[in-house]
Scaffold this motif. Sequence first.
Motif, PDB file in Angstrom:
ATOM      1  N   GLU A 102       0.811  -1.225   0.000  1.00  0.00           N
ATOM      2  CA  GLU A 102       0.000   0.000   0.000  1.00  0.00           C
ATOM      3  C   GLU A 102       0.841   1.270   0.000  1.00  0.00           C
ATOM      4  OE1 GLU A 102      -0.255  -2.610   2.085  1.00  0.00           O
ATOM      5  OE2 GLU A 102      -0.721  -1.967   4.135  1.00  0.00           O
ATOM      6  N   ASP A 103       2.150   1.128   0.106  1.00  0.00           N
ATOM      7  CA  ASP A 103       3.036   2.286  -0.032  1.00  0.00           C
ATOM      8  C   ASP A 103       3.334   2.602  -1.493  1.00  0.00           C
ATOM      9  OD1 ASP A 103       4.863   1.058   2.807  1.00  0.00           O
ATOM     10  OD2 ASP A 103       3.423   2.724   2.776  1.00  0.00           O
ATOM     11  N   THR A 104       2.882   1.748  -2.396  1.00  0.00           N
ATOM     12  CA  THR A 104       3.108   1.968  -3.824  1.00  0.00           C
ATOM     13  C   THR A 104       2.455   3.263  -4.275  1.00  0.00           C
ATOM     14  OG1 THR A 104       3.284  -0.395  -4.308  1.00  0.00           O
ATOM     15  CG2 THR A 104       2.650   1.058  -6.129  1.00  0.00           C
ATOM     16  N   ALA A 105       3.255   4.134  -4.876  1.00  0.00           N
ATOM     17  CA  ALA A 105       2.769   5.442  -5.304  1.00  0.00           C
ATOM     18  C   ALA A 105       3.910   6.200  -5.973  1.00  0.00           C
ATOM     19  CB  ALA A 105       2.249   6.251  -4.116  1.00  0.00           C
ATOM     20  N   VAL A 106       3.569   7.321  -6.570  1.00  0.00           N
ATOM     21  CA  VAL A 106       4.578   8.290  -6.983  1.00  0.00           C
ATOM     22  C   VAL A 106       4.804   9.221  -5.797  1.00  0.00           C
ATOM     23  CG1 VAL A 106       5.190  10.137  -8.571  1.00  0.00           C
ATOM     24  CG2 VAL A 106       3.888   8.157  -9.397  1.00  0.00           C
ATOM     25  N   TYR A 107       6.053   9.380  -5.425  1.00  0.00           N
ATOM     26  CA  TYR A 107       6.420  10.195  -4.274  1.00  0.00           C
ATOM     27  C   TYR A 107       6.983  11.537  -4.738  1.00  0.00           C
ATOM     28  CZ  TYR A 107       5.629   6.382  -1.032  1.00  0.00           C
ATOM     29  OH  TYR A 107       5.043   5.397  -0.264  1.00  0.00           O
ATOM     30  N   TYR A 108       6.494  12.599  -4.105  1.00  0.00           N
ATOM     31  CA  TYR A 108       6.894  13.957  -4.448  1.00  0.00           C
ATOM     32  C   TYR A 108       7.466  14.660  -3.222  1.00  0.00           C
ATOM     33  CZ  TYR A 108       3.618  13.231  -8.345  1.00  0.00           C
ATOM     34  OH  TYR A 108       2.960  12.737  -9.443  1.00  0.00           O
ATOM     35  N   CYS A 109       8.522  15.425  -3.433  1.00  0.00           N
ATOM     36  CA  CYS A 109       8.930  16.334  -2.377  1.00  0.00           C
ATOM     37  C   CYS A 109       8.344  17.704  -2.700  1.00  0.00           C
ATOM     38  CB  CYS A 109      10.444  16.400  -2.221  1.00  0.00           C
ATOM     39  SG  CYS A 109      11.339  17.024  -3.646  1.00  0.00           S
ATOM     40  N   ALA A 110       8.173  18.488  -1.667  1.00  0.00           N
ATOM     41  CA  ALA A 110       7.514  19.775  -1.841  1.00  0.00           C
ATOM     42  C   ALA A 110       7.972  20.737  -0.762  1.00  0.00           C
ATOM     43  CB  ALA A 110       6.003  19.602  -1.787  1.00  0.00           C
ATOM     44  N   ALA A 111       8.005  22.014  -1.134  1.00  0.00           N
ATOM     45  CA  ALA A 111       8.383  23.060  -0.194  1.00  0.00           C
ATOM     46  C   ALA A 111       7.131  23.825   0.225  1.00  0.00           C
ATOM     47  CB  ALA A 111       9.388  24.009  -0.834  1.00  0.00           C
TER      48      ALA A 111
END
Length: 126
Positions: A89-98
Amino acid sequence: QVQLVESGGGLVQAGGSLRLSCVASGRTFSSDAMGWFRQAPGKEREFVAAKNWRRGISYYADSVKGRFTISRDSAKTTVYLQMLSLKPEDTAVYYCAAPRDTNYSGTRRPGDFGSWGQGTQVTVSS
């Protein structure tokens, strides 16, 4: 304006680990905060983790607390997301953000973050 580039995603078996990196340029964030979000297919983008280094406070989604850790390097230009005990369930596209507010105090709404990377795919197989 901050430019963000994520890397480190990949395919891993359940129980495995990955470390995502986010390189920031355009503005130092020695006194700023950064966050990580993820988006799975067909789902909304969701908060994963964030930290205000000036305050020394970390924030985590309940689903990742105890498994994920946000940190940054000594040069304060790269933010990491260490992910342990990964689950399908951790499958995803991961984004960093400010965050828009450099005095970040824990908001988890994507709209409160103004700079985003292109994302890195994390796939956890069962």
